[in-house]
Structure formats: C-alpha cells, structure tokens
Design a protein around this motif. Structure first.
Motif, PDB file in Angstrom:
ATOM      1  N   ARG A  90       0.815  -1.212   0.000  1.00 45.25           N
ATOM      2  CA  ARG A  90       0.000   0.000   0.000  1.00 45.25           C
ATOM      3  C   ARG A  90       0.850   1.265   0.000  1.00 45.25           C
ATOM      4  NH1 ARG A  90      -2.942   2.324   4.602  1.00 45.25           N
ATOM      5  NH2 ARG A  90      -2.410   0.428   5.761  1.00 45.25           N
ATOM      6  N   GLU A  91       1.939   1.292   0.774  1.00 40.79           N
ATOM      7  CA  GLU A  91       2.711   2.526   0.865  1.00 40.79           C
ATOM      8  C   GLU A  91       3.462   2.827  -0.428  1.00 40.79           C
ATOM      9  OE1 GLU A  91       5.630   2.463   3.903  1.00 40.79           O
ATOM     10  OE2 GLU A  91       6.925   1.020   2.887  1.00 40.79           O
ATOM     11  N   ASP A  92       3.729   1.790  -1.225  1.00 37.06           N
ATOM     12  CA  ASP A  92       4.408   2.006  -2.506  1.00 37.06           C
ATOM     13  C   ASP A  92       3.426   2.331  -3.626  1.00 37.06           C
ATOM     14  OD1 ASP A  92       6.779   1.457  -1.254  1.00 37.06           O
ATOM     15  OD2 ASP A  92       6.837  -0.657  -1.876  1.00 37.06           O
ATOM     16  N   ALA A  93       2.179   1.944  -3.439  1.00 35.66           N
ATOM     17  CA  ALA A  93       1.206   2.112  -4.516  1.00 35.66           C
ATOM     18  C   ALA A  93       0.716   3.548  -4.656  1.00 35.66           C
ATOM     19  CB  ALA A  93       0.020   1.181  -4.288  1.00 35.66           C
ATOM     20  N   GLY A  94       0.706   4.276  -3.543  1.00 41.38           N
ATOM     21  CA  GLY A  94       0.171   5.635  -3.617  1.00 41.38           C
ATOM     22  C   GLY A  94      -1.341   5.599  -3.718  1.00 41.38           C
ATOM     23  N   ASP A  95      -1.888   5.915  -4.869  1.00 45.18           N
ATOM     24  CA  ASP A  95      -3.333   5.862  -5.097  1.00 45.18           C
ATOM     25  C   ASP A  95      -3.714   4.412  -5.382  1.00 45.18           C
ATOM     26  OD1 ASP A  95      -5.943   6.049  -5.879  1.00 45.18           O
ATOM     27  OD2 ASP A  95      -5.651   7.803  -7.161  1.00 45.18           O
ATOM     28  N   VAL A  96      -4.135   3.699  -4.336  1.00 44.58           N
ATOM     29  CA  VAL A  96      -4.410   2.268  -4.434  1.00 44.58           C
ATOM     30  C   VAL A  96      -5.508   1.984  -5.454  1.00 44.58           C
ATOM     31  CG1 VAL A  96      -5.266   0.248  -3.189  1.00 44.58           C
ATOM     32  CG2 VAL A  96      -3.586   1.766  -2.115  1.00 44.58           C
ATOM     33  N   GLU A  97      -6.590   2.745  -5.388  1.00 52.35           N
ATOM     34  CA  GLU A  97      -7.727   2.475  -6.274  1.00 52.35           C
ATOM     35  C   GLU A  97      -7.353   2.674  -7.750  1.00 52.35           C
ATOM     36  OE1 GLU A  97     -10.501   1.057  -5.475  1.00 52.35           O
ATOM     37  OE2 GLU A  97      -9.806   0.964  -3.394  1.00 52.35           O
ATOM     38  N   ARG A  98      -6.535   3.678  -8.033  1.00 48.89           N
ATOM     39  CA  ARG A  98      -6.116   3.893  -9.420  1.00 48.89           C
ATOM     40  C   ARG A  98      -5.258   2.738  -9.906  1.00 48.89           C
ATOM     41  NH1 ARG A  98      -1.852   5.358 -12.030  1.00 48.89           N
ATOM     42  NH2 ARG A  98      -0.666   5.813 -10.129  1.00 48.89           N
ATOM     43  N   VAL A  99      -4.354   2.266  -9.024  1.00 50.16           N
ATOM     44  CA  VAL A  99      -3.495   1.137  -9.392  1.00 50.16           C
ATOM     45  C   VAL A  99      -4.333  -0.122  -9.627  1.00 50.16           C
ATOM     46  CG1 VAL A  99      -1.663  -0.395  -8.588  1.00 50.16           C
ATOM     47  CG2 VAL A  99      -1.466   2.077  -8.218  1.00 50.16           C
TER      48      VAL A  99
END
Length: 647
Positions: A90-99
């Motif tokens: 999660r911390e690397d993904a940033g915008d989780v929903e967009r990813v």
C-alpha cells in the motif's frame, strides 16, 4: 628495625614478581579491550553504522514446507505446487484504487478477492504485501511484469500452494487447508508464532486438521535488517526449517474413485475394510465437493450451494453419519442369544406377522408372517418377529455388550473430522440420559436395529469384518509416516464361540446365495469370490395403526426425506474373508433393491482390483452391468482428466 641484606633482597624479588603479575593482568585487560574495540569499530562498523541510523535487526519466521499425502500405492492426494500471485504494497502504490483499476485492465480480478484485499490492507501495516490474485497464469504474470513501471506497488510473486489432485474423491478423508483465522487461534492454548504469519495455512477439516502438527513441520528463521518504519532492507542470514512429515494412507485411490462414481448423486456412503489388517481401502461419502475451492477462500455463492444442498455434501457420512442399523443388526442380537445358550441354530420361532408385547403389536415387515423359522431362515428372509422373541429372552444389557464387542457404540480412533461413537443403549444409558426406565418395547425395537440404536457406516464395516474373522479388528487409515510403517490392527480373537460365528456366517451366506435370501439378486456368481451379506431397511418415520390397516405407503410415494434408509453389509470370499463392505443409502428405500447392488459392485471391484468380468454377475444382469461399467468408465476418465489438470 634494620633488615639484613638477605631479607631486603628477598623482599625485592617478591615485590618485583607482584608488579610483573599486576602489569601482566593490566596488559591483558587493555589488550582484550583494544581487540574488542577493534572488532566493534572495524569488523562491525557497518552494522553499528546502520544501527546508529535508526535501523534494527529482526528475526522473522520462514514457513515450513507442508508434508505430502499419498495413497497406499504412492498416488499423490495432497501436494504443494508453485503458484503465481500478484501482491500490492500500500505505501508504494500511492493511489491504491487507481493502481487496482489499471491492473484490472491487464488481468481479470475477482471482485470478492479485491474486497478481501481492501479489508486486509486497512488492518495491515502499509509496508506489508497483500495478495490480490492467487494461482494466476504465466501469461498474466508476464503482462504484469512488462507493465511494472506503470503499476507502482504491484509485484508478481512465486509461492507454494496446496493442491488436491484427486479432488472430490478424497475431500472427506484428506480434508483441506485454509488461512489461519482468529477462531483457529482461539482454540489453541499457546499458538506457535508461525501461525501468525500473514496468509499462513493450516488444516481445517479431515486428516489435514487431525494431523496438523505432523504435516506442518517446524518453521525456520531469518535475520533481516529493517529500518525505523519496519521495512526490510536486506537479509543477514537464514536457518531453514523442518518440513512436515509425508503421510501414506491405507486407502486405494483407484478403488476410492470407483466407489465415488458408483455412489453417483445418491446421498450415500460406503466403506471397504481389509479383513486381515484393518486397513480402510475405501471410505467414500456422496455427494462430495472440490477441496481446492477452500484453499484460498471459497466464494459465497459456491459455499451457499454446498450448505443448502439437502444431500449434505460437506458431511463425511462414513464416520459422522449415524443411522438405525436396521436388519444389519440382527446378527448381534442372534450372537448375544447364542452366547448365552438361549437358542440353538435349529430352534424355531413362529411368525404370524407380529409379536404382542405388553399390549402392543410389534410387526414383521411381511404382513402375513413367515411361519416357523430357525436362525438361518430368519436371517435369510430377515424375519423381525424371530428377533423380537430372541431379544426378550436375552435382554438389552447383553445385546448392548455384544454390540460393543463387535465395534458398535464405541469410538474408533480414525484421524477424520467428527468421528461419531454411535449408540448401543442399555438400561443405565436411558436412566442417565432420559431419566426414565427401560421398557420391554425398547428391547424389541433394539433387536432389529431400530429405536435408540445408532451406527455409522464405518462401524458397520468393522462389525462385519469382526463377524467374518472372529478377531478384534480395528480400522487403520495411516499406513506409514515418512516411510515408517505404522502398526496394523488385525486384532486378537474376540473371545466368542467359533461355532456360533460359523452359524452366523452360514446364515449370511444364505442371505446372498439362497433363492429366498433377501440379497440373492445381488449375489456374486464367481465361486472363488462368493459373498456373505445382510440387507437392512431402517425406518425414519412412525407408521400409524391407521396407515398399517390401510396399507403402508410405498417409499416411492413419500417425500425423499421420509423414505427409509437402505443398508447392506457383506464380506468375501466367504471361505477366506479378504474384504468387508458396508453401504448406506440415505432415504434409498429397500436395502435389497438399492444398497445390496452397490455393495456387490464395490466388493467385486475390490477383489479384482479392476473392472470385474461380466461372468462374476448373474447372467440376467450382465447387459445392464456392461452399460453401467461403460458409463462409470467414461465418468472416471472425465474425472481423471480434471485431476490431471489440477496436478
């Protein structure tokens, strides 16, 4: 006081030695301190530099490799295979929903898996990986790898997952694994740390659960360097764990597969036990289910389908199901009377179609009665009145004790889920459980396996094997552990009169081979494999006086759940028993017409080890049997193709 020169010289020598000793100690201390300082400042400089930068070293567990499970011939029943999965940090993904939206454009993602992953991300630290999709194809992994720069926080991984190549054939025996839940942890007094590893799996039901510790093995450990936020920087060293034990079962996978196919869609069960060793060669419950669905979490739809099925596919009927044994219990009533010397093989009882007991009529299944019958004739034609009469002479306590001696009403230590003990009631039991006195009518009901009497299909197989051998045989499911053979349970002599056993075996032979026997239609023609058996039909409803006067309603005209259970037990060959078989078809109707044909087919398959020749069957049945064999062969081929895909 003046000292003479000699004393002064001696004193100087002592002082010099002490000074040298003290100087040596000081030098050694300073040297050791210098060496330690050099070690810390030079050799351990990198480590302490990292510690000074607010890093620390953690010990982390390495999950052990779970032990494999095989059948008696080495066929794999449970194994670990490499699987590809996609995880997100999660911390690397940033915008989780967009990813997640971008990822969904590349590969198909199950909505339920996504919801589960979102929930897990909310309760987990942001730096821990959370699984988004498991057991995905190499093509999907390749797509994710190629587009990795556009998918921050997304990583493809390779791991091990549990696979059951035989699928539904062994679902009730082997069981399945699943992620550790809070409920699982609450049942363990002192949970091992490995159980708290995210997504770690343990046995949930069946052998996987009953031999969890043995199969799980011991966790390894690795020393990792993490920064102040807990993120892993590098691995310092590792110690591999101890893999779980490999288990070999007594069950024959091919025979098990045949029995499952032969039971078909019936709500039924069948058990095959080796009369020499006590090995369970097949222990099948139908309908079954695919245990692979549970490994990573079954969907709500699939689970609802299983739980709402009135045939109860999740229940292991062979050991959990308890049924009135019906007429298959009559051998126990007869044995109790024979052992007490209350009857002889040629003593007869008059059957007019009922027996009057304390002002109540206990009816025979044959409304007009059987007339005069001896022991063999009563078992051959399954006369109820004969056994009512015997039971009133011998009493329930002797019958109950004999039932337990032959394996009924006791717990057999087989590593499967919820193994039931059944019930062989006596006077003390009714007083203790129901607070009431035992009635003479209770004894009459128990004589024919009705009333309070209950047994599982496995217990009925054990009873039959003990009748066939005269030994205290008990069932064995685990044949070896890591190649070390486990003790078999052929058993010691039961301590009953061998002549009485011969009398009962001869009567069971007549059941299957005499024209008036209730199982004559399901006999084995091959002389070397002649079978002895007993049919049973146990009621699940009360028949009122009015219904009996008007004519008892046929099973076919009743709702499925009000029909009688159909039962059959047998052993073969008659003169040298090799296998004993029990079959129970829930609400199947008559034991002669429904359960006995299944028992005969299963026995022949076990004896021949393959499809039996048509010459072993009665000539009038051979065309039907040939069509049945062809159908079952096609079904097994289809199942094997599915199993090959899983493997």
């Amino acid at each position: 006081m003046r000292r003479n020169p000699r004393e002064l010289e001696q004193l100087n020598r002592v002082s010099s030695r002490r000074a040298l000793l003290l100087a040596g100690v000081q030098l050694a201390f300073v040297g050791g301190l210098a060496m330690r300082m050099r070690y810390l400042q030079v050799e351990q400089a990198d480590q302490f530099r990292l510690l000074a930068e607010e890093n620390r070293v953690n010990i982390r567990l390495i999950p052990p490799t779970r032990g494999k499970i095989f059948d008696r011939n080495g066929n794999v029943l449970a194994q670990n295979v490499q699987s590809y999965r996609i995880v997100i940090v999660r911390e690397d993904a940033g915008d989780v929903e967009r990813v997640l939206a971008d990822l969904s454009e590349l590969i198909p993602l199950d909505p339920e898996d996504l919801e589960r992953a979102r929930a897990e991300m909310q309760r987990s630290p942001p730096f821990l990986p959370v699984s988004l999709a498991d057991r995905i194809s190499w093509e999907d992994i390749s797509k994710v790898a190629v587009n990795a720069p556009a998918l921050p926080g997304i990583t493809p991984e390779v791991g091990l997952t549990r696979v059951y190549p035989r699928g539904a054939d062994f679902a009730h025996v082997v069981g399945y694994v699943g992620p550790v839940s809070d409920y699982d942890l609450s049942k363990i007094e002192d949970p091992e740390p490995v159980l708290r590893i995210p997504r770690f799996q343990i046995g949930k039901v069946g052998l996987e659960a009953k031999r969890e510790v043995m199969l799980r093995g011991k966790a390894g450990a690795k020393r990792v360097e993490v920064n102040a936020t807990g993120r892993v920087m590098r691995e310092l060293d590792r110690r591999e764990g101890q893999p779980g034990a490999d288990l070999q079962l007594s069950v024959d996978a091919d025979l098990q597969g045949y029995v499952q196919a032969r039971l078909g869609s019936e709500s039924a069960s069948a058990v095959v036990i080796d009369c020499e060793t006590g090995d369970l060669r097949a222990i099948s419950s139908s309908p079954s289910f695919d245990p692979n669905l549970f490994v990573r979490g079954i969907s709500v739809t699939d689970y609802r389908t299983l739980t709402e099925d009135i045939h109860r596919p999740l229940a292991s009927k062979t050991v959990q199901g308890l049924y009135p044994p019906g007429s298959t219990f009559k051998m126990i009533t007869a044995m109790a009377a024979l052992e007490e010397g209350l009857i002889g093989p040629e003593d007869t009882v008059w059957c007019p179609g009922y027996l009057e007991v304390s002002g109540r009529r206990f009816h025979c299944w044959k409304r007009g009665g059987h007339g005069h019958l001896n022991l063999e004739g009563s078992l051959k034609q399954s006369c109820d009145v004969y056994f009512y009469d015997l039971a009133l002479k011998v009493g329930i306590d002797k019958i109950s004790a004999m039932a337990q001696q032959f394996g009924l009403g006791i717990h057999h230590d087989v590593p499967m889920s919820a193994v039931a003990s059944g019930l062989a009631p006596d006077r003390a039991w009714k007083k203790r459980v129901h607070g009431a006195e035992w009635l003479i009518g209770d004894t009459a009901n128990a004589a024919i396996g009705q009333g309070y009497m209950l047994a599982s299909p496995m217990q009925l197989a054990v009873m039959t094997a003990r009748l066939a051998t005269g030994r205290d045989l008990t069932p064995r499911l685990i044949k070896s552990i890591d190649g070390i053979e486990q003790p078999s349970h052929g058993g010691a002599p039961l301590g009953v009169n061998e002549n009485n056993l011969r009398t009962l075996r001869k009567a069971m032979y007549a059941v299957s081979n005499d024209r008036r026997g209730t199982a004559y239609g399901s006999r084995i023609i091959e002389d070397a494999f002649r079978m002895a058996g007993k049919t049973g039909t146990s009621q699940v409803r009360n028949i009122t006086t009015a219904e009996r006067a008007a004519g008892v309603t046929r099973n076919a005209d009743l709702p499925w759940n009000r029909r009688d259970h159909a039962l059959f037990v047998c052993f073969a060959p008659y003169d040298k028993p090799k296998y004993a078989v029990s079959v129970v078809v829930e609400h199947g109707g008559g034991g002669s017409s429904v359960a006995a044909p299944v028992g005969r087919d299963v026995m022949l398959q076990a004896l021949y080890g393959d499809t039996p020749p048509l010459a072993a069957y009665p000539s009038k049945d051979r065309s039907r049997i040939k069509a049945q064999q062809d159908r079952l062969h096609r079904e097994r081929l289809r199942v094997q193709q599915e199993q090959s895909g899983r493997a």
